[in-house]
Design an enzyme around this catalytic site. Sequence first.
Site, PDB file in Angstrom:
ATOM      1  N   ARG A  61      70.052 -65.630 -64.504  1.00  0.00           N
ATOM      2  CA  ARG A  61      68.751 -65.323 -65.131  1.00  0.00           C
ATOM      3  C   ARG A  61      67.705 -64.917 -64.092  1.00  0.00           C
ATOM      4  O   ARG A  61      66.775 -64.187 -64.382  1.00  0.00           O
ATOM      5  CB  ARG A  61      68.259 -66.509 -65.980  1.00  0.00           C
ATOM      6  N   TYR A 114      57.683 -45.893 -81.334  1.00  0.00           N
ATOM      7  CA  TYR A 114      58.922 -46.516 -81.789  1.00  0.00           C
ATOM      8  C   TYR A 114      58.591 -47.669 -82.752  1.00  0.00           C
ATOM      9  O   TYR A 114      57.673 -48.455 -82.504  1.00  0.00           O
ATOM     10  CB  TYR A 114      59.686 -47.036 -80.570  1.00  0.00           C
ATOM     11  N   ASP A 187      55.933 -45.442 -72.345  1.00  0.00           N
ATOM     12  CA  ASP A 187      57.338 -45.494 -72.767  1.00  0.00           C
ATOM     13  C   ASP A 187      57.886 -44.079 -72.626  1.00  0.00           C
ATOM     14  O   ASP A 187      57.513 -43.176 -73.359  1.00  0.00           O
ATOM     15  CB  ASP A 187      57.431 -45.991 -74.217  1.00  0.00           C
ATOM     16  N   LYS A 212      69.428 -45.692 -74.296  1.00  0.00           N
ATOM     17  CA  LYS A 212      69.450 -44.300 -74.736  1.00  0.00           C
ATOM     18  C   LYS A 212      69.995 -43.393 -73.619  1.00  0.00           C
ATOM     19  O   LYS A 212      71.133 -43.551 -73.219  1.00  0.00           O
ATOM     20  CB  LYS A 212      68.051 -43.904 -75.197  1.00  0.00           C
TER      21      LYS A 212
END
Length: 398
Positions: A61, A114, A187, A212
């Site tokens: 983590r 989005y 973004d 993507k």
Amino acid sequence: MGINTDLLHAHQLHARLTGSYKPQAMAHVSPIYQTSTYVLDDFDSAVYLNQHVDEGFVYTRFGSPNCDELEKKIAHLEHAEAALSLASGLGAISTAVLSIVQAGDHVVFGDVIYGCSYTLFAHVLSRLGVTYTRVDTTNVDEVEKAIKPNTSLVYVETPANPTLKISDIKAISDVVHSHKGITMIVDSTFASPYLQNPLDLGADLVVHSATKYLCGHGTVTAGVIAGSKERIDRCRMPYLQCFGAVLDPFAAWQLMQGMKTLGVRMERHCSNAMKVAQFLENHPKIDRVYYPGLESHPTHAIAKKQMHNGFGGMMSADIKGGIDAVRTVMNNVKVFSLATSLGNVDSLIQHSPTMSHFDMTPEERHAASIFDGQVRLSIGIEDVDDLINDLDQALSLI
Ligand SMILES: *Cc1c(COP(=O)(O)O)cnc(C)c1O
């Protein structure tokens, strides 16, 4: 040793029983460090590293060699001091946003973004005392007018999902930075670092859904944030550490493989998309095509100025005949797959009003030019004539 001890320790690369770790060969492709924790040399280095987790590997983590390699590559590609990898694009967006806003703050963001990014602002942060104003970020004056004394964040998506509106990053950043204490996030998912570098144009942080184009093959969900070391350090600790949207080492490794071909993929996405957009623009069953590479696109000039190497592989189109016509086309395409997501090597088609943007009210959608007859196309790297013929035969059935 007994067999149960041997099962765990015999010839384990890290085990003290067999000597310390020495790589026996230099792998050409980086190995996958599919481990949750790391063996530390001795007591003193264990104490030190647990308190300086960015200087070595302690626990996945906090960081892993696969994520570290990916983050350095992303920082390099986005001309940033540092980058952070996360388990999804929304993991990156929520972590970046929450590293900036606090109760009582105000956020300005675009009217076309989005779907889940909108949900984060409208339905999650609003419960925590963060107010917002939605504006058409292609209009810099509107952005300026929306800024209030308590504005701490201006959030811009460009090219914007799904109408491919282009916002002028440089002009907005000049306005944002003429005020004190406002951060600008871009973004840049639809562009990828191959077509656009928002930090060079004045943004403070850039985020990507690496699910993507960066991955390109639809095999992982992932997100990245890039920016100054100070801002990325804050995103990492405490925000990523406490929210836990950590990228899995195997996913980071797959992303690294996909990114190797980003350039050749983007060039084909761009040239195929331009041809499909031109075909659709002249098709009698299409009302309007939204592709920033077309001269008819309202923000084509800004796209030409701030994007390099092309205009991307994404477009939307309004089909004459509304939702019934959409149903006919989506049920009859054969090369395109009916799927949300985008940026994969193969072509995808989705209906934005009912899929990615169902969370907006019909009035909000129509005001943002997300009409009922609108499909969004993610143009892949197939032979372009096959894509055009596929759309043509499906449109002919309306
Ligand atoms: C897909 C997408 C996101 C969200 O990314 P996930 O990886 O699905 O969490 C954010 N912004 C844009 C522009 C996207 O296309």
